[in-house]
Design a protein around this motif. Structure first.
Motif: not given
Length: 332
Positions: A227-228, A283, A299-303, A305-306
């Motif tokens: 992941s990031e 999400a 990966s730019d979508y905040n919902p 990211k985790s």
């Protein structure tokens, strides 16, 4: 889809003749093709996609970047910009396309650019200071206005071009005779255990010219997903959702099944543009595994990211030393 292709069969001879005549016009010099006095490597295919061009470009980057300054030039498929764009800290999949953005994220010591007009793009790259010493053309085998010094043609093991037909009934962008322009032909996505006898059979059916070489390759999957900010061991993952927006997800699906992974598969079309409703669906998932190409768009979508991870891959070439030497000899 197959039914529609059968209905369109009468159109196929017209497409064949048009593309064949176009190539002959370039071959005979009636249409102009520009040559260059520096190393220019084209990676492409005869089919409409799914042959592994991105892993091949990445293989070449790894091979060359420590010895030469390398640039990649792509069309930037489905980007929201036009003309020549040089990747910088503001780049994303919308500005340069998902695959070029993947190159930019992964290799910080190369130049990444996009331009649908490859002649203009090459000219812009050569205006840079310092100039890139080697330019890798991504998916430019049919871009005959540029005469690359070295052409690498890819054909996937499960869809070899000599078994295929031209569009719209088949998947070929041009007749099979176009393969004669290649310097190297790489059969991609083979089984790791492909036999010498099968390699010989495929090689004979490719009907190589004396000057051509053929190599065989397979995809090597990583043991961890990334992941990031995190890594997880693939073998220890709980049930997950696999998300793919690539031309052919079957090899990845087969690999995960062979590893005994439990997953649901959400399959989208190649280079799919995810909508807000798609992101809402994703999400709601607890863990998402995807390809690196899809990861750079999602990966730019905040919902997400985790919960969003990708499985890295690399191309492994049989007789890699011989392949590397052939490419290096051209470069030098």
């Amino acid at each position: 889809m197959k039914f529609i292709r059968i209905i369109l069969f009468p159109i196929m001879p017209f497409y064949y003749v048009i593309t064949w005549l176009r190539n002959r016009m370039y071959d005979l010099g009636f249409k102009s093709s520009k040559s260059y006095d520096f190393p220019l490597i084209c990676v492409g295919n005869l089919s409409t996609g799914g042959t592994g061009k991105t892993p091949m470009i990445e293989y070449l980057i790894r091979l060359l970047k420590d010895e030469k300054s390398v640039a990649t030039l792509s069309r930037g498929y489905k980007r929201k910009t036009i003309g020549f764009v040089l990747a910088d800290q503001h780049a994303n999949a919308d500005t340069i396309g998902d695959e070029p953005f993947q190159f930019y994220r992964k290799f910080k010591d190369i130049t990444v650019a996009v331009d649908a007009n490859r002649q203009e793009g090459i000219g812009k790259l050569r205006e840079l200071k310092p100039q890139p010493e080697v330019v890798l053309l991504d998916d430019a085998f049919q871009h005959r206005k540029v005469n690359a010094g070295f052409n690498i043609l890819l054909t996937a093991y499960n869809n070899l071009y000599f078994k295929d037909m031209v569009l719209p009934t088949g998947n070929l962008r041009e007749p099979r005779s176009g393969a004669k322009r290649a310097d190297l032909i790489v059969v991609t996505k083979c089984s790791k255990t492909i036999s010498d006898a099968e390699k010989s059979m495929i090689t004979s059916k490719l009907k190589l010219k004396d000057s051509q070489q053929v190599f065989f390759s397979y995809v090597d999957y990583a043991s961890n997903v990334i992941s990031e900010n995190d890594e997880l061991e693939l073998s220890k993952l709980p049930k997950f959702t696999l998300v793919t927006g690539i031309a052919n997800a079957k090899p990845l699906v087969d690999f995960l099944k062979e590893k005994g992974q439990q997953f649901d598969h959400l399959e989208y079309s190649d280079h799919y543009s995810f909508k807000a409703s798609d992101i809402d669906v994703l999400a709601s998932k607890s863990l998402i595994i995807t390809t690196e190409k899809d990861f750079v768009r999602l990966s730019d979508y905040n919902p997400l990211k985790s919960k969003l991870y990708y499985l890295p891959i690399e191309m492994v070439i049989d007789k890699a030393l011989e392949f590397n030497t052939t490419v290096s000899n051209y470069i030098n």
